[in-house]
Write a protein that holds these residues in place. Structure first.
Motif, PDB file in Angstrom:
ATOM      1  N   SER A  19       0.832  -1.216   0.000  1.00 44.56           N
ATOM      2  CA  SER A  19       0.000   0.000   0.000  1.00 44.56           C
ATOM      3  C   SER A  19       0.863   1.261   0.000  1.00 44.56           C
ATOM      4  O   SER A  19       0.561   2.229  -0.704  1.00 44.56           O
ATOM      5  CB  SER A  19      -0.923   0.013   1.225  1.00 44.56           C
ATOM      6  OG  SER A  19      -1.798  -1.080   1.187  1.00 44.56           O
ATOM      7  N   LEU A  40       0.571   3.802  -3.028  1.00 45.95           N
ATOM      8  CA  LEU A  40       0.138   5.177  -2.770  1.00 45.95           C
ATOM      9  C   LEU A  40       1.227   6.184  -3.132  1.00 45.95           C
ATOM     10  O   LEU A  40       0.934   7.243  -3.700  1.00 45.95           O
ATOM     11  CB  LEU A  40      -0.275   5.338  -1.309  1.00 45.95           C
ATOM     12  CG  LEU A  40      -1.543   4.581  -0.895  1.00 45.95           C
ATOM     13  CD1 LEU A  40      -1.718   4.615   0.618  1.00 45.95           C
ATOM     14  CD2 LEU A  40      -2.763   5.133  -1.610  1.00 45.95           C
ATOM     15  N   HIS A  57       1.489   6.711  -6.896  1.00 41.05           N
ATOM     16  CA  HIS A  57       0.361   7.422  -7.496  1.00 41.05           C
ATOM     17  C   HIS A  57       0.085   8.776  -6.835  1.00 41.05           C
ATOM     18  O   HIS A  57      -0.885   9.444  -7.191  1.00 41.05           O
ATOM     19  CB  HIS A  57      -0.889   6.533  -7.442  1.00 41.05           C
ATOM     20  CG  HIS A  57      -0.796   5.358  -8.363  1.00 41.05           C
ATOM     21  ND1 HIS A  57      -0.182   4.180  -8.007  1.00 41.05           N
ATOM     22  CD2 HIS A  57      -1.193   5.205  -9.643  1.00 41.05           C
ATOM     23  CE1 HIS A  57      -0.232   3.338  -9.019  1.00 41.05           C
ATOM     24  NE2 HIS A  57      -0.829   3.935 -10.023  1.00 41.05           N
ATOM     25  N   ALA A  58       0.917   9.173  -5.894  1.00 37.36           N
ATOM     26  CA  ALA A  58       0.727  10.464  -5.222  1.00 37.36           C
ATOM     27  C   ALA A  58       1.046  11.603  -6.180  1.00 37.36           C
ATOM     28  O   ALA A  58       1.890  11.482  -7.069  1.00 37.36           O
ATOM     29  CB  ALA A  58       1.615  10.546  -3.987  1.00 37.36           C
ATOM     30  N   GLY A  77       2.433  13.829  -0.195  1.00 33.60           N
ATOM     31  CA  GLY A  77       1.747  12.543  -0.339  1.00 33.60           C
ATOM     32  C   GLY A  77       2.724  11.399  -0.465  1.00 33.60           C
ATOM     33  O   GLY A  77       2.540  10.327   0.129  1.00 33.60           O
ATOM     34  N   ALA A 127       3.074   8.425   2.313  1.00 32.96           N
ATOM     35  CA  ALA A 127       2.806   7.045   1.884  1.00 32.96           C
ATOM     36  C   ALA A 127       4.024   6.156   2.074  1.00 32.96           C
ATOM     37  O   ALA A 127       3.937   5.092   2.693  1.00 32.96           O
ATOM     38  CB  ALA A 127       2.358   7.032   0.420  1.00 32.96           C
ATOM     39  N   THR A 170       4.816   0.129  -8.366  1.00 33.32           N
ATOM     40  CA  THR A 170       3.700  -0.741  -7.973  1.00 33.32           C
ATOM     41  C   THR A 170       4.054  -2.201  -8.188  1.00 33.32           C
ATOM     42  O   THR A 170       3.798  -3.039  -7.318  1.00 33.32           O
ATOM     43  CB  THR A 170       2.434  -0.370  -8.784  1.00 33.32           C
ATOM     44  OG1 THR A 170       2.094   0.985  -8.509  1.00 33.32           O
ATOM     45  CG2 THR A 170       1.270  -1.282  -8.414  1.00 33.32           C
TER      46      THR A 170
END
Length: 181
Positions: free
Chosen positions: A97, A101, A104-105, A110, A114, A178
């Motif tokens: 996660s 996250l 993709h922040a 962010g 993350a 990812t």
């Protein structure tokens, strides 16, 4: 009766479990791939119109190093309470996660939250759960079992950047990070 009785070797199943626990610890050590991710995420943000140098994202690694001990405490608690069959997947979920996250922040903050908090806590939880379980598995060789898990965690700092670099050279940053997760 013999004067010096021989102890029977550990069953093969214990050694396989120790190998798997060391592998889990190895994945927890991938926290040290941050420098590669910082460059890729900086380029991604700049392409999206958000100015961010890799140095602007350095705080994410600091947060991850600060979050890791909290993960160690929570991972130890979960491992004691529910065992590694719950604690290790929980740690893996946090690590995935955090990477997902972060990849993709859309802001440096962010990314820092993350990776730094979510991924850092997952890394610590996985390391502690794997190491504690290995030590319990080999009460007569606690040092060896714990040492192998710690070695795997450290060896990840050598191997994980190679894998991450390979992915980053072939895929876009978000996809590579990812997939790495």
């Amino acid at each position: 009766m013999t004067l010096f009785p021989r102890t029977s070797p550990a069953p093969a199943a214990r050694w396989r479990k120790l190998l798997l626990l060391s592998l889990a610890s190895f994945f927890g050590g991938s926290v040290y791939t941050w420098s590669l991710f910082a460059v890729a995420l900086s380029e991604k943000l700049c392409a999206e119109g958000v100015p961010a140098a890799p140095g602007d994202l350095a705080f994410a690694f600091s947060l991850a190093m600060a979050g890791t001990p909290f993960g160690m405490v929570s991972g130890g608690f979960l491992n004691d309470r529910f065992g590694p069959r719950l604690a290790l997947p929980f740690a893996a979920l946090l690590m995935f996660s955090g990477l997902f996250l972060a990849s993709h922040a859309s802001t440096p903050l962010g990314i820092c939250l993350a990776y730094g908090i979510v991924y850092g806590i997952g890394s610590g939880a996985g390391f502690t759960s794997a190491t504690a379980s290995a030590i319990r598995l080999f009460p007569e060789r606690r040092g060896l079992a714990g040492g192998l898990c710690a070695m795997a965690f450290g060896m990840s700092s050598i191997a994980a950047p190679v894998a991450a670099g390979w992915l980053l050279s072939r895929l876009e940053a978000a996809q590579a990070i990812t997939l790495f997760g």
